[in-house]
Design an enzyme around this catalytic site. Structure first.
Site, PDB file in Angstrom:
ATOM      1  N   GLY A 112     -18.969  -7.113  52.270  1.00 37.61           N
ATOM      2  CA  GLY A 112     -18.069  -8.201  52.648  1.00 37.61           C
ATOM      3  C   GLY A 112     -16.782  -7.740  53.288  1.00 37.61           C
ATOM      4  O   GLY A 112     -15.758  -8.371  53.135  1.00 37.61           O
ATOM      5  N   GLU A 155     -22.440 -10.214  56.188  1.00 41.69           N
ATOM      6  CA  GLU A 155     -21.593 -11.366  55.863  1.00 41.69           C
ATOM      7  C   GLU A 155     -20.690 -11.702  57.046  1.00 41.69           C
ATOM      8  O   GLU A 155     -19.645 -11.103  57.199  1.00 41.69           O
ATOM      9  CB  GLU A 155     -20.734 -11.063  54.636  1.00 41.69           C
ATOM     10  CG  GLU A 155     -21.575 -10.826  53.373  1.00 41.69           C
ATOM     11  CD  GLU A 155     -20.727 -10.577  52.132  1.00 41.69           C
ATOM     12  OE1 GLU A 155     -19.573 -11.022  52.101  1.00 41.69           O
ATOM     13  OE2 GLU A 155     -21.220  -9.942  51.210  1.00 41.69           O
ATOM     14  N   TYR A 273     -16.165 -11.023  37.729  1.00 43.98           N
ATOM     15  CA  TYR A 273     -14.732 -10.946  38.024  1.00 43.98           C
ATOM     16  C   TYR A 273     -14.224 -12.375  38.117  1.00 43.98           C
ATOM     17  O   TYR A 273     -15.025 -13.330  38.078  1.00 43.98           O
ATOM     18  CB  TYR A 273     -14.477 -10.198  39.350  1.00 43.98           C
ATOM     19  CG  TYR A 273     -14.989 -10.946  40.566  1.00 43.98           C
ATOM     20  CD1 TYR A 273     -16.302 -10.821  40.975  1.00 43.98           C
ATOM     21  CD2 TYR A 273     -14.147 -11.825  41.263  1.00 43.98           C
ATOM     22  CE1 TYR A 273     -16.781 -11.527  42.056  1.00 43.98           C
ATOM     23  CE2 TYR A 273     -14.620 -12.527  42.349  1.00 43.98           C
ATOM     24  CZ  TYR A 273     -15.938 -12.383  42.742  1.00 43.98           C
ATOM     25  OH  TYR A 273     -16.413 -13.098  43.804  1.00 43.98           O
ATOM     26  N   TRP A 362     -22.316  -9.566  40.612  1.00 41.90           N
ATOM     27  CA  TRP A 362     -21.378  -8.725  41.348  1.00 41.90           C
ATOM     28  C   TRP A 362     -20.136  -8.615  40.480  1.00 41.90           C
ATOM     29  O   TRP A 362     -19.486  -9.637  40.272  1.00 41.90           O
ATOM     30  CB  TRP A 362     -21.006  -9.337  42.718  1.00 41.90           C
ATOM     31  CG  TRP A 362     -19.954  -8.478  43.361  1.00 41.90           C
ATOM     32  CD1 TRP A 362     -18.606  -8.594  43.225  1.00 41.90           C
ATOM     33  CD2 TRP A 362     -20.190  -7.335  44.197  1.00 41.90           C
ATOM     34  NE1 TRP A 362     -17.966  -7.578  43.911  1.00 41.90           N
ATOM     35  CE2 TRP A 362     -18.910  -6.798  44.521  1.00 41.90           C
ATOM     36  CE3 TRP A 362     -21.332  -6.698  44.693  1.00 41.90           C
ATOM     37  CZ2 TRP A 362     -18.755  -5.663  45.309  1.00 41.90           C
ATOM     38  CZ3 TRP A 362     -21.165  -5.576  45.486  1.00 41.90           C
ATOM     39  CH2 TRP A 362     -19.889  -5.076  45.796  1.00 41.90           C
TER      40      TRP A 362
END
Ligand SMILES: *[C@@H]1O[C@H](CO)[C@@H](O)[C@H](O)[C@H]1NC(C)=O
Length: 381
Positions: A112, A155, A273, A362
């Site tokens: 990303g 991405e 996260y 992730w």
């Protein structure tokens, strides 16, 4: 004599039947075992610098681990591993297989990083010769580093032409992977792609879902980052159900299925996260409350094990919203959206219930003593 023959024949016949039945059952159970091995993805991404090494990963809690990221070299169109990653990527598979010899590993390409990475993918995918260079080098790199598969993380393709070129890339990639397996005699490399949470991205044309279904083993739907540094209010980072703005994992999964991606090839992603924001008013701390910006880090991101520390150090108030399936905490004007154990267990139950292929996180380095990974693993029942 003839009676004896008759009896013997009958015996043989029933033995044959038994043999046949045995074969049929063995075949069926083999199929079942195979489909169990092949069917579910309980996955997680890892990257160097995430706070843990590959050997630190409790790989007993995963079926698949994604090693992030290999890069696309814009000048050659080859997939390469940067020199800083080379050592740890080369031993990634043997490192994670120490604790779980059956865990499968995929080398993830891209990431990303934004503009130029995405532009390089677009350029590579636009010509058949550069696609071939990319594909051939990716297969060679996966084999020479011991990975079981490849994961495309572009991405994002954001025009009609890029979506069409993505379709060509995936068709050619699958053909090359199959040819390499046939000639090497090895199991074919797995092929997956990390994609936007829904098939409609920026371009008028959606992702080529049917081509993706035919040529990828599965897609990793990144059902997170619904709020971030661009946001003007608080909101759930990775809602499972629509909080009122249409941004949710369930909306994305339904749209992918509608577009032609079988549920059994969708892997639902969730974050280990969160995102921290600064509230405009400490007393206005629900969803869609005004914020003045991000908190704690420049883009507000903060891994789960830092969130649990923050909560205990600041005696932050924690809230689990079961309607949207998301958690947040706040202390003073600091407000953090994240996935807690309840969020993860509900999402994994949803993925199982909808017949999805699995889930991924992730990223595994964000976990706190493996509590989220363990919760996810236990919730796929
Ligand atoms: C959960 O979020 C929804 C959507 O924003 C909201 O309508 C609802 O009041 C929230 N529930 C709780 C218990 O906070």
């Amino acid at each position: 004599m003839s009676n004896l023959l008759h009896v013997t024949r009958q015996k043989m016949a029933s033995n044959d039947n038994r043999t046949l039945l045995f074969l049929v059952f063995s075949f069926l159970s083999l199929l079942q075992i195979n489909s169990c091995i092949a069917q579910n993805v309980k996955g997680g991404y890892w990257f160097l610098g995430s706070g843990i090494t590959a050997s630190d990963i409790d790989s007993t809690l995963f079926t698949h681990l994604f090693c992030a990221f290999a890069d696309l070299d814009a000048s050659t169109n080859q997939v390469v591993i940067s020199s800083s990653n080379a050592q740890s990527f080369a031993t990634f598979t043997s490192d994670v297989q120490q604790k779980n010899p059956s865990v499968l590993t995929l080398l993830s390409i891209g990431g990303g990083g934004g503009g130029s990475i995405a532009d390089n993918f677009a350029s590579m995918a636009s010509q058949s010769s550069s696609r071939k260079t990319f594909i051939d080098s990716s297969i060679a790199l996966a084999r020479s580093n011991g990975f079981h598969g490849l994961d495309l993380d572009w991405e994002y393709p954001d025009t009609d032409a890029k979506m069409a070129n993505l379709a060509l890339l995936l068709q050619e990639w699958r053909a090359a992977v199959a040819a390499e397996a046939a000639s090497s005699g090895k199991d074919a490399l797995l092929l997956s792609a990390a994609v936007y949470y829904r098939p409609h991205y920026w371009s008028p044309t959606d992702y080529p879902a049917a081509v993706m279904a035919a040529n990828l083993d599965w897609i990793n739907a990144m059902a997170y980052d619904f709020f971030g540094s661009w946001s003007s209010t608080t909101g759930p980072l990775a809602a499972l159900y629509n909080p009122g703005n249409g941004l949710s994992g369930d909306d994305g999964v339904s749209a992918w299925i509608q577009a032609g991606m079988p549920a059994g090839q969708i892997v639902l992603g969730f974050p280990f996260y969160g995102r921290a924001f600064t509230l405009a008013d400490a007393n206005n701390h629900g969803y869609f409350a005004p914020i003045t910006g991000t908190a704690i880090s420049p883009d507000g991101s903060i891994v789960y094990n830092q969130i649990t520390k923050y909560i205990s150090q600041h005696s932050a108030t924690t809230v689990y919203n079961s309607t949207v399936v998301s958690a947040y905490c706040y202390s003073g004007t600091t407000w953090i959206t994240y996935d807690d154990t309840q969020t993860i267990s509900t999402k994994v139950g949803y993925a199982k219930g909808r017949g999805l292929k699995g889930y991924f996180a992730w990223h595994v380095g964000g976990d706190d003593n493996w509590v989220l990974s363990q919760t996810a693993w236990n919730s796929w029942t």
